[in-house]
Scaffold this motif. Sequence first.
Motif, PDB file in Angstrom:
ATOM      1  N   LEU A1064       0.702  -0.962  -0.114  1.00  0.00           N
ATOM      2  CA  LEU A1064      -0.004  -0.009  -0.009  1.00  0.00           C
ATOM      3  C   LEU A1064       0.935   1.388  -0.006  1.00  0.00           C
ATOM      4  CD1 LEU A1064      -2.928   1.185   0.075  1.00  0.00           C
ATOM      5  CD2 LEU A1064      -2.765   1.069   2.497  1.00  0.00           C
ATOM      6  N   ALA A1065       1.694   1.334   0.955  1.00  0.00           N
ATOM      7  CA  ALA A1065       3.046   2.407   0.775  1.00  0.00           C
ATOM      8  C   ALA A1065       3.316   2.784  -0.554  1.00  0.00           C
ATOM      9  CB  ALA A1065       3.781   2.270   1.815  1.00  0.00           C
ATOM     10  N   LEU A1066       3.910   1.502  -1.098  1.00  0.00           N
ATOM     11  CA  LEU A1066       4.578   1.679  -2.324  1.00  0.00           C
ATOM     12  C   LEU A1066       3.444   2.127  -3.596  1.00  0.00           C
ATOM     13  CD1 LEU A1066       7.112   0.967  -4.219  1.00  0.00           C
ATOM     14  CD2 LEU A1066       6.051  -1.337  -4.483  1.00  0.00           C
ATOM     15  N   LEU A1067       2.364   1.690  -3.531  1.00  0.00           N
ATOM     16  CA  LEU A1067       1.588   2.269  -4.281  1.00  0.00           C
ATOM     17  C   LEU A1067       1.019   3.732  -4.275  1.00  0.00           C
ATOM     18  CD1 LEU A1067      -0.992  -0.574  -4.597  1.00  0.00           C
ATOM     19  CD2 LEU A1067       0.710  -0.011  -6.543  1.00  0.00           C
ATOM     20  N   LEU A1068       0.998   3.965  -3.124  1.00  0.00           N
ATOM     21  CA  LEU A1068       0.960   5.549  -2.614  1.00  0.00           C
ATOM     22  C   LEU A1068       2.061   6.609  -2.983  1.00  0.00           C
ATOM     23  CD1 LEU A1068      -1.307   5.148   0.858  1.00  0.00           C
ATOM     24  CD2 LEU A1068      -2.335   5.702  -1.694  1.00  0.00           C
ATOM     25  N   THR A1069       3.171   6.031  -2.710  1.00  0.00           N
ATOM     26  CA  THR A1069       4.287   6.811  -3.073  1.00  0.00           C
ATOM     27  C   THR A1069       4.795   6.971  -4.551  1.00  0.00           C
ATOM     28  OG1 THR A1069       5.821   4.911  -2.690  1.00  0.00           O
ATOM     29  CG2 THR A1069       5.498   6.387  -0.884  1.00  0.00           C
ATOM     30  N   ARG A1070       4.189   5.915  -5.508  1.00  0.00           N
ATOM     31  CA  ARG A1070       4.375   5.708  -6.734  1.00  0.00           C
ATOM     32  C   ARG A1070       3.132   6.182  -7.449  1.00  0.00           C
ATOM     33  NH1 ARG A1070       8.347   1.024  -8.528  1.00  0.00           N
ATOM     34  NH2 ARG A1070       8.396   2.356 -10.270  1.00  0.00           N
ATOM     35  N   PHE A1071       2.106   6.744  -6.817  1.00  0.00           N
ATOM     36  CA  PHE A1071       0.902   7.017  -7.374  1.00  0.00           C
ATOM     37  C   PHE A1071       1.049   7.983  -8.610  1.00  0.00           C
ATOM     38  CE2 PHE A1071      -2.858   9.850  -7.552  1.00  0.00           C
ATOM     39  CZ  PHE A1071      -3.735   8.944  -7.841  1.00  0.00           C
ATOM     40  N   ARG A1072       1.985   8.708  -8.948  1.00  0.00           N
ATOM     41  CA  ARG A1072       1.984   9.708  -9.967  1.00  0.00           C
ATOM     42  C   ARG A1072       2.277   9.044 -11.304  1.00  0.00           C
ATOM     43  NH1 ARG A1072       5.101  12.352  -5.979  1.00  0.00           N
ATOM     44  NH2 ARG A1072       4.117  14.046  -5.137  1.00  0.00           N
ATOM     45  N   LYS A1080       2.416   1.104 -14.234  1.00  0.00           N
ATOM     46  CA  LYS A1080       1.338   0.478 -13.412  1.00  0.00           C
ATOM     47  C   LYS A1080       1.785  -1.087 -13.816  1.00  0.00           C
ATOM     48  CE  LYS A1080      -2.051   0.154 -17.131  1.00  0.00           C
ATOM     49  NZ  LYS A1080      -3.487   0.414 -17.374  1.00  0.00           N
ATOM     50  N   ALA A1081       2.235  -1.663 -14.990  1.00  0.00           N
ATOM     51  CA  ALA A1081       2.516  -2.968 -15.401  1.00  0.00           C
ATOM     52  C   ALA A1081       3.150  -3.806 -14.205  1.00  0.00           C
ATOM     53  CB  ALA A1081       3.384  -2.891 -16.599  1.00  0.00           C
ATOM     54  N   LYS A1082       3.867  -3.363 -13.412  1.00  0.00           N
ATOM     55  CA  LYS A1082       4.407  -4.509 -12.421  1.00  0.00           C
ATOM     56  C   LYS A1082       3.352  -4.457 -11.300  1.00  0.00           C
ATOM     57  CE  LYS A1082       9.173  -2.962 -13.207  1.00  0.00           C
ATOM     58  NZ  LYS A1082      10.450  -2.161 -12.693  1.00  0.00           N
ATOM     59  N   PHE A1083       2.295  -3.587 -11.262  1.00  0.00           N
ATOM     60  CA  PHE A1083       1.410  -3.861 -10.134  1.00  0.00           C
ATOM     61  C   PHE A1083       0.087  -4.039 -10.525  1.00  0.00           C
ATOM     62  CE2 PHE A1083       4.633  -0.872  -9.162  1.00  0.00           C
ATOM     63  CZ  PHE A1083       5.294  -1.483  -8.168  1.00  0.00           C
ATOM     64  N   ASN A1084      -0.112  -4.762 -11.705  1.00  0.00           N
ATOM     65  CA  ASN A1084      -1.402  -4.672 -12.125  1.00  0.00           C
ATOM     66  C   ASN A1084      -2.177  -5.821 -11.369  1.00  0.00           C
ATOM     67  OD1 ASN A1084      -1.944  -3.072 -14.292  1.00  0.00           O
ATOM     68  ND2 ASN A1084      -1.139  -4.474 -15.821  1.00  0.00           N
ATOM     69  N   SER A1085      -1.799  -6.653 -10.749  1.00  0.00           N
ATOM     70  CA  SER A1085      -2.224  -7.826  -9.884  1.00  0.00           C
ATOM     71  C   SER A1085      -2.890  -7.238  -8.457  1.00  0.00           C
ATOM     72  CB  SER A1085      -1.153  -8.846  -9.500  1.00  0.00           C
ATOM     73  OG  SER A1085      -0.978  -9.667 -10.674  1.00  0.00           O
ATOM     74  N   LEU A1086      -2.404  -6.153  -8.026  1.00  0.00           N
ATOM     75  CA  LEU A1086      -2.607  -5.398  -6.948  1.00  0.00           C
ATOM     76  C   LEU A1086      -3.839  -4.572  -7.166  1.00  0.00           C
ATOM     77  CD1 LEU A1086       0.654  -4.591  -5.033  1.00  0.00           C
ATOM     78  CD2 LEU A1086      -0.981  -6.442  -4.379  1.00  0.00           C
ATOM     79  N   ILE A1087      -3.737  -3.828  -8.390  1.00  0.00           N
ATOM     80  CA  ILE A1087      -4.802  -2.723  -8.895  1.00  0.00           C
ATOM     81  C   ILE A1087      -5.584  -3.029 -10.103  1.00  0.00           C
ATOM     82  CG2 ILE A1087      -3.667  -0.790  -7.643  1.00  0.00           C
ATOM     83  CD1 ILE A1087      -2.129  -0.130 -10.222  1.00  0.00           C
ATOM     84  N   ALA A1093      -7.010   7.578 -10.730  1.00  0.00           N
ATOM     85  CA  ALA A1093      -7.129   8.586 -10.751  1.00  0.00           C
ATOM     86  C   ALA A1093      -7.211   9.433  -9.461  1.00  0.00           C
ATOM     87  CB  ALA A1093      -8.027   9.287 -11.754  1.00  0.00           C
ATOM     88  N   SER A1094      -7.244   8.491  -8.292  1.00  0.00           N
ATOM     89  CA  SER A1094      -7.489   9.029  -7.012  1.00  0.00           C
ATOM     90  C   SER A1094      -6.811   7.898  -5.885  1.00  0.00           C
ATOM     91  CB  SER A1094      -8.894   9.012  -6.636  1.00  0.00           C
ATOM     92  OG  SER A1094      -8.868   9.264  -5.167  1.00  0.00           O
ATOM     93  N   ARG A1095      -5.882   8.417  -5.123  1.00  0.00           N
ATOM     94  CA  ARG A1095      -5.587   7.856  -3.718  1.00  0.00           C
ATOM     95  C   ARG A1095      -6.478   6.928  -3.181  1.00  0.00           C
ATOM     96  NH1 ARG A1095      -1.768  11.911  -4.190  1.00  0.00           N
ATOM     97  NH2 ARG A1095       0.569  11.403  -4.153  1.00  0.00           N
TER      98      ARG A1095
END
Length: 1373
Positions: A1064-1072, A1080-1087, A1093-1095
């Motif tokens: 969760l911290a990783l996704l929020l810090t790399r949100f931009r 996003k390719a490396k985290f598609n399974s999570l999201i 468009a929104s945290r």
Amino acid sequence: MRIPTTVALMLLHFGLLTQTANALTSAICNYKMFPVFAGGSKDEFVNAVEIDRSQKYILVGGKTQSSNFAPAENDHGYVYALDMNGNWMWGNFFYNVSYAVADVNGIHMSSQNTYVNVIGQANSKPIVMTLSKTDGQIKQFLTLEPVAAQQSVPTYYMYSSVYFDEKDSLDSNSYMYVAFGMGTNYDMHIVRILNKNLGETLQIDWHIRFTRPSNAITTSMNIPRYLLQDKNDAGYFYITGMYNNIGSVTKFQKRDASLIYRVFFKKSTDPEPTTNGLTDITAQVMTSNGQMIGCGKHSTGLQAGFFRMESDGKVKYFSSITTVGVQILCNGITYDESLGVATLLLSSMAVGLKTSLNTDSATLDAFLYQINDAGSLSKAKHITFSKGSEKISTVLETNLLHKLDDYYIWAGTTIGFYTDYQSSKFTNSKTNSFVMRYLYDTTTTQRCIKDQDVTLTSTIKGYFKEQTPTDWTTFVSQQTVTSNGVLNKLSKWLAVYKSPYSGAFELLDTQYVPRPCASSTVNITQMDYFYGQRQKQYDLIKSGVQNVLSKMTPEQEFVFQNGTAAKLFAWLGTNTIANKTIVYVQTNDEALVGTQRLVIRGCDSLNNLHEINYYINVSSNSAPEFDTDIQTQWNLNLNDNITYKLPPFSDPEGNDVGEVYINAMENQDFPKFVKYINSSQTIIMNPTSRLFNGRTYYFSVVLKEKNSDFMMNTYYMTIKMSGDPIDEANEMENATKIQMTIPYLNYHSEGVFKFSHPVDMKFVQNNFAKVFKVYINNTEKKREELRSIEYTWIPGSNTTFNFTARFQEPYMYGLLNKRNDLLIFECLNQSLIILNASGEILASSIASKRIDMQFDFRDEKMQFMRNTSIALYYVMIAIVVVQFFILFFKNVGFLPLWTLIEYMQLIAFMPLYNFKLIPYLYDLFKPFLISHLILFDNSILYQEMNDDYFNINYEYYWLPISKLIQSLMNICILALVVGIANVIIYVLSLSMKESKWGQFIQSRLGQFKFNAYLRLYMLAYFDLTFFSIMKIIEGNNQTPMRQVALFFSYAFFVVSIVAPVFFLALLLTRFRILSETAGKAKFNSLILKIDKASRWRIIHVGFFFGRRLLTAMLLTLPIDNQYIFLQYIFILVSSHAYILYMVATKPYQTPLMNGYILANETFYSALIILIFIFSDATPQLHIKVVAGIALIVSIFLLVLANLIFIGYTVWRGKEKLKEDIKKAKQDRIEQEEKERQEEEERKAKKKKEEEEFSKLPDETNNVSQSQDINNTTHQGNTTISELNLNKKKGKVQKKKVEDAVEEISQPTTKGPLGKKSNYTNSKDPSSDEKFNRTGSAESDPKKKAKGKGQSSDDKVSRDSASQDSERGRRIIQ
């Protein structure tokens, strides 16, 4: 009261219920119950048909010459009754003294529909019988004969003229009216008999005779065919038939037989009957207004005719029916008041009347012709029993047609029949009776009888000729009494006798002829049974009729011939496939002695009727008896030792062997010193205790048939002890108290019964039913019987035995913690089993044990659920596998697959919560265990742990440690497979860089960094967390292997907490960068399919891991933990919180995806709520059953939602789904922008109003100056108040667009001050915000310094806002 759970079980088939039909409820199948044939191997004749409209019975009368229908081949009159479903209600032949009633000529219901009145002949004399309409038994038997002064014995001619007026309209007496012909001159006699209370007063009231006129020809006949009451005036009656060879209707006054008028159906100019008119009136019906509609025949003119006549004798119309040279007979007529239609039943060989069904000129067929109120022909039917070259004539007598409800009913005789389903031609062309129930307008599916509409051509209409009534009828107002006595009133000429020696006897083989419209019908050889015996079995396979039985739907009926259920006498097995062809017979009802005729009847799914006729001969029976009298009185002294051998015995019928036992008598003390030795049939009496002194004891010796619990003789025994009585309470104060207990009863209904001290276990074993009563007291304090119980006797033990109970509804016990279902063993007579009667006593006569939840798979419902669960195991695996390949090849994303698996994981462990589900519901959840990679119902590894469970809830769910290890091993295997696949694809990527597959291999390799491993971890997260916490809580770490397992458990548990926080911290810090494909390719399974468009939407990942961590922790709480209630609270709250989060943020990319996930969560939440009903908070068991049904429905809907969404996704395809995502994103951006602008305008307006309100009065003069200053300072025409307002404006986050969505600048346009609009594809970090605006506010360096990626907080003016709304727009590429 237990509530049936069949509905819940059937819903497991996902609501696909099969509609079946049966003989009782299907109109089509029920219609095929007719026609009904009855008779024997010789000839039957039908003379009369009547309808009992109160019971809706069809009554048929005539005579038979069949020895297998009546007792001999000589003439026997009969009457039988059918109901409107074709069931045989009763059927009798009749005797008076030693004379048989030779013929039944007429049947008529009494005036108040109380009795069936029958006219006929017995011993060559007229007789009238009054029968019970319920069973045909004789209530009164009257014989008419000339008084002694009449020397010669005349010949009698009997017809259907009988009528019983139960209450005369003038004097309220009961009168029987009878008419018949007599003598060679065919005199017509009409008699009224006063008949109070069926013979209390019995005398002839008046008697009249018609003779033929002196000028009549010698062949003239008088036939009083029918006698009926005037519906318009109860003081009159009619006689129809023939007078002097002319068809006539005569009206009389009932009081004194005065003749009112007679109507002749001949031309008035004809001196003698010619071929014109009618020679006989053969049928008639009265309308409600007193009119008569009738028909008749002309015997020499070969014609028929019908008419309608007023009550005053005026004929409204008369029509003749004539063809060339062929007789036409009118056999019946009815009238439908509602339709205004009269229906004629005709029979004829005339080809001109027939259709193509049968054009044979030698075959007699039946016809129904309908006539309107004007006397005109409206429509017609041709009905035949012939087929092709097989010609079957339909023989009909007179006045046979009736109508009840929508059906036409008539009866007759044939020598056989041919229908669409059956054919039969009787031996030697003998005739049998038939009864037809005919629906005039039928569908094609109801067709069976060969019938066809008659086309009313001009030729047909030409046969029906309307005549002038005045030319074809003659009205005579009175009959002159001449010297030769044309009309005589006779006195004391006839006598009437009531016979007390008459009787009605049951007709014999009533199933001789198969039902013509049954697709299959068979008769089974008679089975013999002695009443009072135990169940006797008959296997239908032996008779070869199992194929007929297999065609019937499960709704078939097993009934007596009269349609009543036979279940208290005979029934079919239903428990297993093997016994479904077994007929079981048992009765203790002596009234059933005799031949019982039964029918197994049912329909198939195509509404075809099938019948098995089954005769059971129930023989009389009696109990065995001793050959000599036994001694029943005994006088004994203390310490006497008497051995008494019982005398030999025998069974009178020799159908069974006898057996003897002794028994206690109700409310009497059984002598504890009495024993019975069965092998030697001796009674031993040895009183050794002083407690027996001075007492009188009673017991019984029972001699019974071995195969019967009913056939027994009981002999009452009395023992008188000498001496003075002793107080038993004082004597037994120090006696040993024997405790009875049930120390063990498991959930398979297996238990142990134990005595604390030795007892006479041999006696208990041989006489258990006499010693113990076993039953259940349920949670509602109601007593229930067991289905059965089996005992296992331990060799050498006199304190313990095992038992296996079988409960009626085992799955309904043990569902409450605070209320008990108790299994009770009640000792009926402790003296029979105690070894030391003087020193031992039972502490209590009752032993009880709480019945916990029962998983008895001998029960049909439990067995059904278990088999269904096993089948659904493979169904769910197939759904997951097929779904994976469909989504993979269609390339539309795996969201539905992962969603289904995630919810299956949550649902699969729901039975482990601390609630008690109905046992058959546990199997409902088991197929979802495949989501935890528990793929097999039996574990291959660690089989020694198959009986190790974490707690009792796991045991109820049949989830042992071995299955959990199976899950862990499968997770490791899956991880190994993923790792090997990574290595293989990596090697291929190195070797195939330059090939055409290189790009594809590289893209697949990219999935292993890190999506494949993330998805694997998400799949295994629940189980790894669950297993690790279970191991930590277990506390058994004695072996090195367990210590290693504990180390890894702590490691997994720590990772289970740290990893989700890290993700969760990783996704929020790399949100931009998540809006970029590479980012996003490396985290598609999570999201997966999450809108980036929104945290707030990225936080969805936290919900995924958080509630699985919470659920895993709570599932490991011991069931005796004081915080166990937190299981339900936290699970329910987390589900509701997720629903609120879904509704508030709509995290997925399209509304349909959000709706799909929300539907799944709603069904899951419903399951959580329903689970609570299975606590003690809901003690009503029927509510739990309904909740079980709701559970099944919710699970079904969850799976159905997945299948529907899969179908929709595959149907839309990849490209259209992308378009849907783009459109949804654009709609969301526009909606949010619109809401933002509306909010800004609202705040600006409010702020401005506040500032204007706060201005001081003396500042008003400086307004103009302030405006000039502001205009000079700010060329954008922005006011100070608006600038101040903008300072307080919060941050506005800019909407990001994923992948194919970009922000593209529009062509430059000039604002009001010549500045360009500044919506661009800026690489500035401000791309994290929804919009990047420039304006007058941006010129202030302080405002720019507010933060990177933030727009100005100052509120622009309405003009500026208006300009902003016109600047640029997003373009979807």
